[in-house]
Design an enzyme around this catalytic site. Structure first.
Site, PDB file in Angstrom:
ATOM      1  N   GLU A 177     -26.313   4.852   3.102  1.00 22.04           N
ATOM      2  CA  GLU A 177     -27.322   5.593   3.880  1.00 22.04           C
ATOM      3  C   GLU A 177     -27.214   5.297   5.375  1.00 22.04           C
ATOM      4  O   GLU A 177     -27.783   4.325   5.867  1.00 22.04           O
ATOM      5  CB  GLU A 177     -28.744   5.249   3.394  1.00 22.04           C
ATOM      6  CG  GLU A 177     -29.819   6.003   4.174  1.00 22.04           C
ATOM      7  CD  GLU A 177     -31.255   5.697   3.716  1.00 22.04           C
ATOM      8  OE1 GLU A 177     -31.432   4.851   2.812  1.00 22.04           O
ATOM      9  OE2 GLU A 177     -32.184   6.293   4.271  1.00 22.04           O
ATOM     10  N   LYS A 222     -26.153   9.147   1.393  1.00 19.46           N
ATOM     11  CA  LYS A 222     -27.549   9.528   1.707  1.00 19.46           C
ATOM     12  C   LYS A 222     -27.685   9.671   3.220  1.00 19.46           C
ATOM     13  O   LYS A 222     -28.037   8.708   3.916  1.00 19.46           O
ATOM     14  CB  LYS A 222     -28.516   8.480   1.170  1.00 19.46           C
ATOM     15  CG  LYS A 222     -29.982   8.729   1.525  1.00 19.46           C
ATOM     16  CD  LYS A 222     -30.943   7.855   0.736  1.00 19.46           C
ATOM     17  CE  LYS A 222     -32.364   8.038   1.208  1.00 19.46           C
ATOM     18  NZ  LYS A 222     -33.355   7.421   0.327  1.00 19.46           N
TER      19      LYS A 222
HETATM   20  C1  5MM Z   1     -39.019   4.611   1.126  1.00 19.98           C
HETATM   21  O1  5MM Z   1     -38.639   4.054   2.383  1.00 19.98           O
HETATM   22  C2  5MM Z   1     -37.420   3.315   2.339  1.00 19.98           C
HETATM   23  C3  5MM Z   1     -37.621   1.889   2.708  1.00 19.98           C
HETATM   24  O2  5MM Z   1     -37.989   1.721   4.027  1.00 19.98           O
HETATM   25  P1  5MM Z   1     -38.234   0.219   4.603  1.00 19.98           P
HETATM   26  O3  5MM Z   1     -36.994  -0.556   4.355  1.00 19.98           O
HETATM   27  O4  5MM Z   1     -38.505   0.478   6.069  1.00 19.98           O
HETATM   28  O5  5MM Z   1     -39.421  -0.347   3.903  1.00 19.98           O
HETATM   29  C4  5MM Z   1     -36.371   4.035   3.193  1.00 19.98           C
HETATM   30  O6  5MM Z   1     -35.165   3.346   3.296  1.00 19.98           O
HETATM   31  C5  5MM Z   1     -36.124   5.337   2.515  1.00 19.98           C
HETATM   32  O7  5MM Z   1     -35.490   5.112   1.278  1.00 19.98           O
HETATM   33  C6  5MM Z   1     -35.261   6.274   3.334  1.00 19.98           C
HETATM   34  O8  5MM Z   1     -35.488   6.151   4.702  1.00 19.98           O
HETATM   35  C7  5MM Z   1     -35.595   7.690   2.939  1.00 19.98           C
HETATM   36  O9  5MM Z   1     -36.989   7.863   3.014  1.00 19.98           O
HETATM   37  P2  5MM Z   1     -37.565   9.142   3.753  1.00 19.98           P
HETATM   38  O10 5MM Z   1     -39.069   8.879   3.784  1.00 19.98           O
HETATM   39  O11 5MM Z   1     -36.947   9.178   5.123  1.00 19.98           O
HETATM   40  O12 5MM Z   1     -37.177  10.302   2.886  1.00 19.98           O
END
Ligand code: 5MM
Length: 341
Positions: A177, A222
């Site tokens: 990602e 991702k």
């Molecule tokens: C769900 O959020 C994930 C974890 O974030 P932190 O490490 O900041 O707690 C994040 O990595 C998430 O999997 C991705 O950014 C995709 O989430 P979004 O909300 O952007 O679809």
């Protein structure tokens, strides 16, 4: 469930299904709970995740994998069923976020590098024992007129490739990602600037994956969609986003990669669905294009639940609605009037 990483990866991007990113770390879920006035206790985190994982229709038909934070991987439902077993019973693959977050990159103002490689081999072995069959590592790429630097891109790409190789050695599918941020200040970049930066990032990531002998058939990408910054005056239609995103991906992502599962990155729930749908409706691609959304799958469920046990059915219904809409988008079959229905 097959144990070949190639088969696990294919299962994760099977038609009309996508990934639920429920891997908010304790600090991030606190922000989400603060928004609904709910205390960030382990019991509330457990109750919220159980509501999502017990949403049978969504989990059975629309969710192929769930990314968890370490605490969640080892948690149980109130009746004692491990969350890993609930997820597997719905036909989905349990996954685990293994990075330890983005930290300031030395001598690179405004940039970060994601940490967590030290000791990762041992952690992956423990997570495999606990039932995880895929993992996730997120690199955060700042964007403005001058950032990111090549050094910043390269440091993050190198870490992503080292992580991916370690996952595959452990029999775990890596989700790679690299996120070019759409909503971090100043967030006023154009879609053309996002196109340019995303192309450079993906090119560097795939060069590093090749250097580290990562098997492309056994990974999932991702990425961010190619979108303007959230504060850019020139916002774009789903068709423009689809055109920019697919053209960047076609030039950067080898066809051996089985699937691309987008993050939502701060898009509204409808934007995330409409943009994914526009790609699948208009383009034939060598890889599946689907979702690995956090906020765009959970936002309405979180507010419908509101931290109240009486609202579990409403929260579950809201999650199921978003999962169904995104499942349609992953097939290019979504239409805006389906939202009201
Ligand atoms: C769900 O959020 C994930 C974890 O974030 P932190 O490490 O900041 O707690 C994040 O990595 C998430 O999997 C991705 O950014 C995709 O989430 P979004 O909300 O952007 O679809």
């Amino acid at each position: 469930m097959s144990e070949r990483i190639e088969d696990i990866a294919q299962a994760m991007v099977q038609e009309g299904q996508g990934i639920l990113a429920a891997d908010e770390s304790t600090g991030t879920i606190k922000k989400r709970f603060d928004s609904i006035g709910t205390e960030n206790t382990e019991a509330n985190r457990q109750a919220y995740r159980e509501m999502l994982f017990r949403s049978q229709e969504a989990m059975n038909d629309c969710i192929s994998g769930v990314i968890m934070f370490e605490e969640t991987l080892y948690q149980k439902a109130v009746d004692g069923t491990p969350f890993v077993d609930l997820i597997k019973a719905a036909g989905a693959v349990p996954g685990i976020k293994v990075d330890l977050g983005a930290h300031p990159l030395p001598s690179a103002p405004g940039e970060t590098v994601t940490e967590g490689l030290d000791g990762l081999r041992g952690r992956l072995s423990n997570y495999y024992e606990a039932g995880a069959r895929f993992a996730k590592w997120r690199a955060v790429i700042a964007i403005d007129d001058v950032l990111p630097t090549y050094g910043g891109i390269k440091a993050n790409a190198h870490a992503l490739a080292r992580y991916a190789a370690l996952c595959q050695e452990a029999g775990i599918v890596p989700i790679v990602e690299p996120e070019v941020q759409m909503d971090a200040d100043p967030a006023d970049h154009t879609i053309e600037r996002c196109h340019e930066v995303t192309a450079a990032v993906l090119k560097t990531v795939f060069a590093e994956l090749s250097d580290q002998n990562v098997k492309l058939e056994g990974m999932i990408l991702k990425p961010n969609m190619v979108v303007p910054g959230s504060k850019c005056a020139a916002q774009c239609s789903p068709e423009e986003v689809a055109h920019h995103t697919v053209s960047v991906l076609k030039r950067a992502v080898p066809s051996a990669v089985p699937g691309i599962a987008f993050l939502s990155g701060g898009q509204s729930v409808i934007e995330a669905t409409a943009n994914l749908n526009a790609m699948n409706a208009a383009f034939d691609t060598p890889w599946a294009l689907t979702y690995s959304y956090g906020r765009a799958l959970q936002a309405s469920a979180l507010s419908a639940w509101g931290g109240n046990a009486d609202n579990v059915a409403a929260g579950s219904d809201a999650f199921t609605q978003r999962a169904k809409m995104n499942s349609l988008a992953a097939k290019g079959e979504w239409k805006e009037d389906m939202e009201a229905a």
